[in-house]
Design an enzyme around this catalytic site. Structure first.
Site, mmCIF file in Angstrom:
data_model
loop_
_atom_site.group_PDB
_atom_site.id
_atom_site.type_symbol
_atom_site.label_atom_id
_atom_site.label_comp_id
_atom_site.label_asym_id
_atom_site.label_seq_id
_atom_site.Cartn_x
_atom_site.Cartn_y
_atom_site.Cartn_z
ATOM 1 N N SER A 169 75.711 45.304 14.448
ATOM 2 C CA SER A 169 74.525 45.407 13.622
ATOM 3 C C SER A 169 74.347 44.055 12.945
ATOM 4 O O SER A 169 75.248 43.578 12.259
ATOM 5 C CB SER A 169 74.701 46.518 12.580
ATOM 6 O OG SER A 169 73.578 46.541 11.741
ATOM 7 N N ARG A 174 20.840 26.566 10.779
ATOM 8 C CA ARG A 174 21.981 27.322 10.248
ATOM 9 C C ARG A 174 23.306 26.841 10.823
ATOM 10 O O ARG A 174 23.443 26.661 12.030
ATOM 11 C CB ARG A 174 21.832 28.813 10.582
ATOM 12 C CG ARG A 174 20.441 29.352 10.391
ATOM 13 C CD ARG A 174 20.304 30.784 10.876
ATOM 14 N NE ARG A 174 21.122 31.719 10.121
ATOM 15 C CZ ARG A 174 21.255 33.001 10.438
ATOM 16 N NH1 ARG A 174 20.645 33.494 11.514
ATOM 17 N NH2 ARG A 174 22.023 33.787 9.710
ATOM 18 N N MET A 181 29.436 26.124 4.409
ATOM 19 C CA MET A 181 28.586 25.070 4.971
ATOM 20 C C MET A 181 27.137 25.402 4.658
ATOM 21 O O MET A 181 26.859 26.352 3.958
ATOM 22 C CB MET A 181 28.834 24.949 6.457
ATOM 23 C CG MET A 181 30.204 24.356 6.748
ATOM 24 S SD MET A 181 30.513 24.277 8.488
ATOM 25 C CE MET A 181 30.399 25.969 8.939
ATOM 26 N N HIS A 199 67.876 40.803 -6.013
ATOM 27 C CA HIS A 199 68.487 42.132 -6.122
ATOM 28 C C HIS A 199 67.447 43.159 -6.553
ATOM 29 O O HIS A 199 67.340 44.235 -5.966
ATOM 30 C CB HIS A 199 69.642 42.082 -7.126
ATOM 31 C CG HIS A 199 70.315 43.400 -7.313
ATOM 32 N ND1 HIS A 199 69.952 44.283 -8.299
ATOM 33 C CD2 HIS A 199 71.292 44.003 -6.592
ATOM 34 C CE1 HIS A 199 70.694 45.372 -8.199
ATOM 35 N NE2 HIS A 199 71.516 45.224 -7.167
ATOM 36 N N LYS A 236 28.296 32.811 14.586
ATOM 37 C CA LYS A 236 26.910 33.196 14.325
ATOM 38 C C LYS A 236 26.075 33.074 15.594
ATOM 39 O O LYS A 236 25.368 34.016 15.971
ATOM 40 C CB LYS A 236 26.342 32.305 13.219
ATOM 41 C CG LYS A 236 25.144 32.882 12.513
ATOM 42 C CD LYS A 236 24.658 31.939 11.415
ATOM 43 C CE LYS A 236 25.575 31.947 10.203
ATOM 44 N NZ LYS A 236 25.259 30.855 9.249
ATOM 45 N N GLY A 258 29.483 30.811 3.239
ATOM 46 C CA GLY A 258 28.997 29.998 2.126
ATOM 47 C C GLY A 258 29.595 28.599 2.058
ATOM 48 O O GLY A 258 29.286 27.848 1.138
ATOM 49 N N TYR A 266 67.740 49.253 17.914
ATOM 50 C CA TYR A 266 67.094 49.821 16.734
ATOM 51 C C TYR A 266 66.989 48.784 15.626
ATOM 52 O O TYR A 266 67.676 47.759 15.658
ATOM 53 C CB TYR A 266 67.872 51.049 16.221
ATOM 54 C CG TYR A 266 69.212 50.732 15.617
ATOM 55 C CD1 TYR A 266 69.333 50.362 14.280
ATOM 56 C CD2 TYR A 266 70.377 50.817 16.388
ATOM 57 C CE1 TYR A 266 70.559 50.061 13.731
ATOM 58 C CE2 TYR A 266 71.616 50.522 15.844
ATOM 59 C CZ TYR A 266 71.711 50.134 14.512
ATOM 60 O OH TYR A 266 72.920 49.827 13.964
ATOM 61 N N CYS A 277 70.402 45.464 10.315
ATOM 62 C CA CYS A 277 70.358 46.210 9.060
ATOM 63 C C CYS A 277 70.036 45.318 7.876
ATOM 64 O O CYS A 277 70.045 45.761 6.740
ATOM 65 C CB CYS A 277 71.659 46.955 8.827
ATOM 66 S SG CYS A 277 73.077 45.867 8.663
ATOM 67 N N ARG A 290 28.607 40.211 12.421
ATOM 68 C CA ARG A 290 29.995 39.813 12.686
ATOM 69 C C ARG A 290 30.891 40.976 12.294
ATOM 70 O O ARG A 290 30.469 41.880 11.570
ATOM 71 C CB ARG A 290 30.356 38.560 11.889
ATOM 72 C CG ARG A 290 30.288 38.792 10.408
ATOM 73 C CD ARG A 290 30.619 37.549 9.607
ATOM 74 N NE ARG A 290 30.247 37.791 8.237
ATOM 75 C CZ ARG A 290 29.760 36.873 7.399
ATOM 76 N NH1 ARG A 290 29.578 35.643 7.805
ATOM 77 N NH2 ARG A 290 29.455 37.186 6.169
#
Ligand code: ADP
Ligand code: MG
Ligand code: MG
Length: 917
Positions: A793, A97, A108, A469, A27, A106, A880, A860, A347
């Site tokens: 793999s 504040r 604090m 599964h 803030k 909200g 990959y 994979c 913000r």
């Protein structure tokens, strides 16, 4: 120079800026930033978060040096505005504040209108000639101060606030409904009643001295850092206690001075849809939290045009200034005091996944941000929002309000599905053939349920986790799935499902939301996403599909920066085609065993398993060969020259066998053997630890003719495809290899078969033989295995099971508590365990490349579609990742973000000496 603890802002200048969030809180930093760029911010100063730490070290007292600095800044503020705290003619009022580094809305406390007492109230009435406004401000101040500093709070959540009780009584007495209907005298009475309540509770008078009020308020804001709400919030969002809050002391501006004044909150774009329209609410003649408090119903921001055209126009202008300055969608608070607009907070605005994507893409078009920044702002999983079928949101809300929400489970397969309850795979298929839509509802699913899962709109299970599964197959199929609804009691015999006291039966309508895990009674309307309508159904013209356009842009930008290739796990031509439409560049895992459950295949498969002799087995295999060949040919054609990795048979054989007497009898008849024999064979295949038993390459080593048949099916399909003029690149993958000799044994069979087929068919094609790395011994001896393997793999599902020594199918009971206790920070079957499994992978990559620098490396396991795991794969230098078709876009984006955020893995050290090959 002494350390600086207080930072001034206002009047077109500021000592802080938005980069100083750690010190000034969000803030404070943004108030300074807005003041610095000349926006109308009421002046004030920020006491830094470091003071919060000092405050707690100093027995919850503000250190003297800091007090002096605050007093100095207060003088500066008084001078800047020509008012003084407690001044009997021209009193200064301020707000106190809170504001931490991360927004904790909200959680604090904030106190408004500080500086009011009997004297300054009189002065302000004289000055404004508006006693109602003054008493309204005064009662708010006494109320907030009483609550925050003097601790007059409702005792429990259900208890009424002591001050609100007094207000209610007054309204009742006066016969009015709204706070705004109370007169100046009413409000004056309220102040007196509030003060009396305070005196009764604390035994002290309400503090009159504004300096005393100030110190009390500043101390309380620091104290609010450790209130219960704040502590709970920090825990939830992983905010460290050490951060502390800052305190902002700021000149009050008043939205409660009459109908030419007001206050509001707004987002610079629509936070739900991302539309580039102003989005917010306001109230005239109101202060502070009135807009969000729900005591009066606020108006949509567009209405402000009517109430205050000039203020609205100015706000519109500031909206654009802020977006340009911050290059993001912002959330603002503002107040209009007698026609003058003030900005009180800004913000970066919270938004839905859908809005996040739209805003990021739009902002590139608007040249507010670059493509790479847009990619960095979209979480890969958020893309799901664009791909999933959806419930009609209004209809769903009505259903929930009407009490139709039955239960919540794991959101295992995102999307929306509605259909009639069926309790087994056979029924699912039968009902769908009759034209019904069904939800397959099971205690849990197994490979035998695949066909029913495929037929169903969605899958609902009572047991099993995110990688059960049901969840795994649902994602691969792109099915909606809610898994693991613990409260669901399913009775297969009666064909009912019960949640607490409500029982639904077969054929009843049910709706499942796999994005949220909600299960609703009854039917809800769904529609496929635009992206699917364009890419898969091809029923929608891309030009007519704005959501698709957004999606396509993200994918284009992602593909420009990523270095990882993306493949898919698919074992049917239609799945493969979907994956290609989603951008898959190959198949990383084709599970041949799934094919055996297909039409006409399970019979010969069972014959093969139950065969007594080699001859019998060969007869059965001969029946399977053309069926498999046809499957592979279909996939090769769809993949059109892209690499396809085919894994030889992997699961324990008993998974293919009928376990019920009726089925066993049918099989016995079909095979012309006795039921007892079938029963005996099925029992003999029982294993105590099937996952560590007779499976993977072990099957192919004991029954080499299975591997030979599968290799033949692959290569004959390759030859046939090649003859059609379509390029093919099969990669045959041997599962569960721990010893190079296992691979060697299988590779010989595969290579001999390839040579034979090429000769028979008179065509040549390229192919590779490689292995899965999925048990620790495979990773540990990867250098030896790479002598034979042309690719690795990583099968991270099994590698996780075997490295952790945790059975995935039995893990739910303790793994969820494990994650709760933070023993593992995430479910290791969902997010790759980098320190354990990842370390083995890294080792295997290094060893593999040392032996064979050009070795192809991929993954994979299910992790191939998880963004964090994709990032790790990028970091260790895989070529990959392979994931289920519907996760391909997510993996593309994750790979791009990994390339942007993480430096690429060092190039493998090219060895001088030629590798032994
Ligand atoms: P929170 O962090 O909970 O939003 P804030 O500090 O923003 O708390 O303040 C609560 C309310 O009081 C907001 O509506 C805010 O706009 C308003 N407010 C705070 N300071 C002032 C001020 N100086 N003048 C007018 N209104 C203020
Ligand atoms: Mg606020
Ligand atoms: Mg495996």
């Amino acid at each position: 120079m002494a350390k600086k603890y207080v930072y001034f802002f206002g009047a077109g200048a500021a000592e802080g800026n938005m980069k100083m969030k750690n010190l000034l809180g969000g803030k404070g930093a943004n108030l300074a930033e807005m003041a610095g760029i000349g926006l109308p911010v009421p002046p004030g100063f920020t006491v830094s978060t470091e003071v919060c730490q000092l405050f707690y070290k100093n027995k919850k007292k503000i250190p003297e040096a800091v007090k002096l600095e605050i007093e100095k800044n207060l003088k500066k503020l008084e001078k800047a505005v020509g008012q003084a705290l407690g001044d009997p003619k021209n009193p200064l009022l301020v707000s106190i504040r809170s504001g931490a580094r991360a927004s904790m809305p909200g959680m604090m406390d904030t106190i408004l209108n500080l500086g009011l007492n009997e004297k300054t109230v009189a002065a302000l009435i004289a000055k404004t000639n508006n006693p109602r406004f003054v008493y309204d401000s005064y009662r708010r101040f006494v109320q907030m101060y009483g609550d925050v500093v003097l601790d007059l709070k409702p005792v429990s959540k259900d208890d009424i606030d002591p001050f609100e009780a007094i207000i209610e009584q007054k309204k009742h007495e006066r016969g009015v409904g709204n706070d705004t209907d109370l007169t100046a005298d009413d409000l004056k009475d309220l102040v007196a009643a509030f003060k009396a309540a305070i005196k009764a509770k604390t035994g002290h008078d309400f503090p009159e001295d504004p300096m005393k009020q100030l110190w009390g308020a500043v101390g309380s804001v620091f104290s609010s850092w450790m209130n219960e709400r704040a502590i709970a919030y920090r825990k939830l969002y992983d905010i460290p206690e050490s951060w502390g809050t800052a305190v902002n002391v700021q000149l009050m501006v008043f939205g409660n001075m009459g109908n030419d004044s007001g206050t509001g909150v707004a987002f610079t774009r629509d936070a739900a849809t991302g539309e580039n329209t102003f989005y917010g609410e306001y109230l005239m003649n109101a202060q502070g939290e009135d807009v969000v408090a729900g005591t009066r119903t606020p108006l949509p921001i567009a209405e402000l045009k009517k109430d205050d055209a000039k203020g609205y126009a100015q706000l519109e202008k500031i909206r654009h200034i802020l977006e340009k300055h911050y290059a993001d969608m912002m959330d603002v608070e503002f107040t209009i005091q007698q026609g003058r607009l003030y900005m009180l907070q800004c913000r970066v605005g919270k938004r839905t996944a859908f809005a996040a994507i739209k805003i990021a893409v739009d902002m590139v078009e608007e040249k507010l941000i670059g493509e790479k920044e847009a990619l960095a702002r979209i979480e890969p999983d958020q893309l799901n929002q664009l791909l999933r079928p959806i419930f009609d949101p209004a209809q769903k809300e009505v259903a929930i309000k009407g009490g139709r929400l039955l239960v919540k489970g794991l959101n295992a397969g995102p999307g929306a599905a509605t259909g009639r309850i069926v309790f087994n795979s056979v029924d699912a298929e039968a009902w769908v053939r009759k034209g019904e839509k069904v939800i397959l509802t099971r205690i849990e699913t197994s490979p035998e349920d695949i066909k029913g899962m495929n037929a169903a709109e969605g899958i609902l299970t009572a047991r099993g986790g995110m990688t059960s599964h049901a969840a795994l197959v649902a994602r691969q199929m792109g099915k909606v799935c809610v898994a693991g609804c613990g409260d669901l009691v399913i009775d297969y015999g009666r064909r009912t499902m019960t949640v607490k006291d409500r029982t639904l039966k077969e054929g009843d309508w049910i709706s499942i939301d796999g994005t949220t895990g909600q299960v609703l009674e009854g039917k809800l309307n769904t529609k496929p996403s635009e992206v699917l309508q364009v890419l898969i159904d091809k029923t929608l013209d891309p030009a007519q599909a704005p959501v698709y356009q957004t999606f396509a842009k993200i994918m284009k930008w992602a593909d420009k920066v990523r270095t990882l290739k993306i493949r898919t796990n698919a074992d049917q031509p239609d799945q493969s085609a979907n994956a290609v439409a989603f951008g898959a560049e190959g198949i990383g895992l084709c599970r041949t065993e799934h094919m055996f459950f297909g039409e006409g295949k399970i019979g010969p498969m069972r014959e093969m398993i139950l065969a007594d002799t080699l001859d019998q087995r060969k007869t059965a295999l001969a029946k399977l060969l053309p069926l498999q060949r046809q499957d592979f040919a279909g996939i090769f054609e769809v993949m059109n020259g892209r690499p396809v990795t085919i894994r030889t048979i992997d699961p324990p054989l008993h998974e293919f066998l009928p376990h019920e007497e009726k089925e066993q009898r049918a099989l016995a008849q079909q095979m012309g053997i006795s039921f007892e024999k079938v029963k005996e064979r099925v029992e003999s295949l029982h294993e105590f630890n099937p996952m560590l038993g007779f499976r993977g390459c072990r099957l192919g080593i004991i029954y080499p003719e299975i591997t030979a048949m599968q290799a033949r099916a692959v290569f004959e399909a390759a030859a046939a495809t090649k003859k059609k003029g379509i390029n093919v690149e099969p990669e045959v993958m041997i599962p569960l290899v721990g010893h190079v000799k296992e691979l060697d044994h299988q590779t010989k069979i595969v290579r001999e078969t390839a040579a034979a087929v090429m000769k028979e068919q008179g065509v040549k094609f390229k192919y590779l033989v490689g292995t899965m790395i999925e048990i620790p011994r495979g990773a540990l001896t990867a250098d030896e295995i790479a002598v034979v393997a042309e690719f690795f793999s990583f099968g991270t599902n099994d590698l996780t099971q075997t490295t952790l020594g945790v059975s995935r199918d039995d893990a739910a009971r303790f793994l969820i508590p494990y994650v709760e206790k933070e023993i593992y920070s995430k479910d290791p079957f969902e997010v790759l365990d980098r320190d354990g499994v990842g370390r083995l992978m890294r080792m295997a990559v290094e060893k593999g490349r040392r032996t064979r620098p050009a070795i192809k490396l991929g993954i994979c396991g299910e992790h191939g579609g998880d963004p964090s795991s994709v990032e790790f794969c990028h970091m260790i230098g895989l070529n990959y990742v392979s994931c289920s078709p519907f996760r391909v876009p997510i993996a593309r984006l994750a790979a791009a973000r990994a390339a942007l955020l993480t430096p690429p893995a060092p190039k493998p050290a090219q060895r001088k000496k030629a590798s032994k090959k």
